[in-house]
Design a protein around this motif. Structure first.
Motif, PDB file in Angstrom:
ATOM      1  N   LYS A   1       0.831  -1.213   0.000  1.00  0.00           N
ATOM      2  CA  LYS A   1       0.000   0.000   0.000  1.00  0.00           C
ATOM      3  C   LYS A   1       0.862   1.258   0.000  1.00  0.00           C
ATOM      4  O   LYS A   1       0.513   2.260  -0.642  1.00  0.00           O
TER       5      LYS A   1
ATOM      6  N   ASP B   1      -6.571   2.382  -0.217  1.00  0.00           N
ATOM      7  CA  ASP B   1      -7.939   2.083  -0.657  1.00  0.00           C
ATOM      8  C   ASP B   1      -8.913   3.219  -0.360  1.00  0.00           C
ATOM      9  O   ASP B   1     -10.000   3.266  -0.936  1.00  0.00           O
ATOM     10  N   TYR B   2      -8.569   4.093   0.593  1.00  0.00           N
ATOM     11  CA  TYR B   2      -9.398   5.233   0.997  1.00  0.00           C
ATOM     12  C   TYR B   2     -10.814   4.818   1.388  1.00  0.00           C
ATOM     13  O   TYR B   2     -11.770   5.574   1.182  1.00  0.00           O
ATOM     14  N   GLY B   3     -10.948   3.625   1.926  1.00  0.00           N
ATOM     15  CA  GLY B   3     -12.245   3.178   2.423  1.00  0.00           C
ATOM     16  C   GLY B   3     -13.251   2.804   1.353  1.00  0.00           C
ATOM     17  O   GLY B   3     -14.414   2.515   1.668  1.00  0.00           O
TER      18      GLY B   3
ATOM     19  N   SER C   1      -6.281  -3.299   8.170  1.00  0.00           N
ATOM     20  CA  SER C   1      -7.294  -2.883   7.211  1.00  0.00           C
ATOM     21  C   SER C   1      -7.464  -1.369   7.221  1.00  0.00           C
ATOM     22  O   SER C   1      -7.584  -0.732   6.172  1.00  0.00           O
TER      23      SER C   1
ATOM     24  N   SER D   1      -4.632   0.206   5.364  1.00  0.00           N
ATOM     25  CA  SER D   1      -4.803   0.136   3.905  1.00  0.00           C
ATOM     26  C   SER D   1      -5.674   1.270   3.380  1.00  0.00           C
ATOM     27  O   SER D   1      -5.583   1.628   2.204  1.00  0.00           O
ATOM     28  N   ASN D   2      -6.501   1.839   4.241  1.00  0.00           N
ATOM     29  CA  ASN D   2      -7.376   2.925   3.816  1.00  0.00           C
ATOM     30  C   ASN D   2      -6.655   4.260   3.698  1.00  0.00           C
ATOM     31  O   ASN D   2      -7.120   5.153   2.990  1.00  0.00           O
TER      32      ASN D   2
ATOM     33  N   ALA E   1      -5.254   7.217   8.715  1.00  0.00           N
ATOM     34  CA  ALA E   1      -6.511   6.460   8.705  1.00  0.00           C
ATOM     35  C   ALA E   1      -6.622   5.591   9.950  1.00  0.00           C
ATOM     36  O   ALA E   1      -7.722   5.431  10.506  1.00  0.00           O
TER      37      ALA E   1
ATOM     38  N   GLU F   1      -9.844   6.042  12.236  1.00  0.00           N
ATOM     39  CA  GLU F   1     -10.797   4.931  12.265  1.00  0.00           C
ATOM     40  C   GLU F   1     -10.759   4.172  13.590  1.00  0.00           C
ATOM     41  O   GLU F   1     -11.788   3.654  14.032  1.00  0.00           O
TER      42      GLU F   1
ATOM     43  N   HIS G   1     -10.951  -7.881   7.817  1.00  0.00           N
ATOM     44  CA  HIS G   1     -11.045  -6.587   7.143  1.00  0.00           C
ATOM     45  C   HIS G   1     -12.250  -5.799   7.661  1.00  0.00           C
ATOM     46  O   HIS G   1     -13.221  -6.386   8.151  1.00  0.00           O
ATOM     47  N   ASP G   2     -12.197  -4.484   7.514  1.00  0.00           N
ATOM     48  CA  ASP G   2     -13.305  -3.661   7.981  1.00  0.00           C
ATOM     49  C   ASP G   2     -14.604  -3.969   7.239  1.00  0.00           C
ATOM     50  O   ASP G   2     -15.672  -4.043   7.846  1.00  0.00           O
ATOM     51  N   TYR G   3     -14.504  -4.196   5.913  1.00  0.00           N
ATOM     52  CA  TYR G   3     -15.726  -4.462   5.154  1.00  0.00           C
ATOM     53  C   TYR G   3     -16.320  -5.829   5.493  1.00  0.00           C
ATOM     54  O   TYR G   3     -17.534  -6.017   5.430  1.00  0.00           O
TER      55      TYR G   3
END
Length: 462
Positions: free
Chosen positions: A296, A303-305, A358, A361-362, A367, A371, A412-414
């Motif tokens: 990353k 990834d910016y979320g 995760s 990565s955003n 981040a 977060e 991962h967050d998602y």
């Protein structure tokens, strides 16, 4: 002093351990170091992934996954940087969690007991029907699926949808609601269904998190009903025993008839294979963090979320209805491309870098700070769902979410968003058809932070 990957790994684990011990004391001072708080389970997950797992490789485990990924990611400097990110992230999380007031969540529901009406009973029966079908078909393997199960890049693209495959999770809320009810026959039914879920989910090679989480949920209920901070020793031992057995088993399938014999066989191996419990890919989050953060930072970009936004916006729509539902994820993947060798990609298949990874990565450490603070604030508010005077529907949902938090921290967050959304769906359906309270929807701030409050007297209990 010769600083190498082993040294950095050891120092990281020790520093994080000291930090967690400090915050553990702070949690205890606010009566939050308990089996029934989101703060404790966050603390326990961080201890597992960033302390116990890396330390285990020094007592018989394999250091190679950590060493290889750290070296690919830039060597010792990468290890030091990620250690710093983790320490900062943990500090931000617990400072926000400890300073956020908790409120009893009402959701326009009457406090305390949930009463079954013919309509809500029908909804629960339908939910349990879907859940049992999924459990018997896709977990126990006792029924044949009516369609093709085709998974490509983690997505269900065949005639069997993701909802059908994971509908067994729908059973969490009805089971917990039945157990929470004051009716003895309903409680007995709830415990029977919970036992059936535990037994029938064992055969599936990827049922580990759901099976262990159901057992954790039962220990949380028992702890809350006994008005204690911790479940009985036998309950805690059962959780560790089941987790150890399934971890040693790995991703191999059993049959319903062979499950008991397999458990007995593996249980005899636990002393000799103790290090295997914490040194497999399922707990090597730190190793993946080294490599993923390097990619990353230097090759693909952040990834910016966008994946989480995509999952929130359209991830819940069945693929057969909207095949292009992951358009943001696909667009981001095409934009970033694969600018690294496939050998590196193979090291990341099926691996996760933890929730902190995760967040990184955003958008890097910025981040992580933002977060982690937001997640801490949210989890502290969710503690209010478990207050003794909260409604049974919200309490059951809070228990279901709390029982799976250990796995969310390792993913991962998602993925966490999708899991919590699926678990909330039964609670939402039941809530829609439950009589609402006409009283004020005001949320009450719970006194004593970690102490449940009875709103009928507006004073701390106990």
């Amino acid at each position: 002093m010769n600083v190498n990957s082993d040294t950095i790994l050891l120092i990281t684990a020790i520093v994080v351990l000291v930090e967690l011990l400090i915050f553990g004391v702070m949690l205890q001072r606010q009566h939050l170091f308990r089996w029934t708080t989101f703060g404790f389970w966050s603390w326990a997950a961080m201890l597992l992934y960033f302390v116990i797992a890396p330390l285990s490789v020094f007592v018989g485990g394999d250091k190679y996954p950590y060493t290889l990924r750290m070296m690919i990611g830039g060597g010792v400097s990468r290890g030091i940087w990620i250690a710093f990110v983790i320490v900062v992230g943990i500090a931000v999380f617990f400072r926000v969690y400890l300073s956020t007031p908790v409120t009893r969540q009402k959701a326009k529901l009457k406090p305390l007991e949930f009463h079954l009406t013919p309509l809500t009973a029908l909804i629960m029966i339908i939910l349990m029907g879907f859940g049992l079908y999924s459990l018997l078909t896709f977990r126990a393997g006792l029924l044949s699926p009516t369609g093709d199960v085709i998974i490509s890049r983690g997505r269900f693209v065949g005639s069997v949808t993701g909802y059908q495959s994971v509908a067994h999770v729908f059973l969490f809320i009805p089971i917990l609601l039945l157990i929470i009810l004051r009716s003895l026959p309903m409680r007995v039914l709830g415990y029977f269904l919970a036992a059936a879920y535990l037994f029938l989910s064992l055969p599936h090679s990827y049922s580990r998190f759901a099976t262990v989480s159901m057992l954790i949920a039962l220990t949380i209920v028992i702890t809350m009903q006994s008005k204690r901070s911790w479940p009985p020793v036998l309950g805690i031992a059962s959780v560790f025993f089941l987790a150890a057995v399934l971890q040693i088993r790995g991703h191999t399938s059993w049959t319903v008839s062979s499950s008991t014999a397999e458990i007995l066989d593996i249980s005899s191996q636990i002393p000799a294979r103790a290090s295997d419990i914490f040194t497999q890919a399922d707990t090597a989050m730190l190793a993946t963090f080294y490599l993923e953060s390097f990619l990353k930072d230097t090759l693909t970009g952040f990834d910016y979320g966008l994946p989480m936004i995509n999952y929130l916006a359209t991830g819940w729509i069945p693929n057969r209805v909207f095949p292009q539902k992951y358009f943001l994820v696909d667009w981001l993947r095409d934009l970033q491309g694969k600018t690294y060798p496939p050998e590196i990609d193979n090291l990341l298949i099926g691996s996760k870098s933890s929730l902190i990874g995760s967040f990184y990565s955003n958008g890097g450490i910025v981040a992580v700070i933002i977060e982690m603070a937001l997640f801490a604030f949210l989890l502290r508010k969710l503690d209010g769902m478990l207050a003794e005077s909260s409604s049974d529907i919200l309490r059951s949902l809070g228990i279901a979410w709390l029982s799976t938090l250990w796995m969310v921290w390792g993913s991962h967050d998602y993925w966490g968003v999708m899991l919590y959304g699926i678990m909330a769906l039964p609670a939402l359906l039941i809530w829609l058809f439950t009589p609402k309270s006409r009283s004020s929807s005001k949320n009450y701030t719970l006194q004593g932070q970690g102490i449940p409050v009875d709103v009928r007297t507006a004073s701390p209990q106990g």
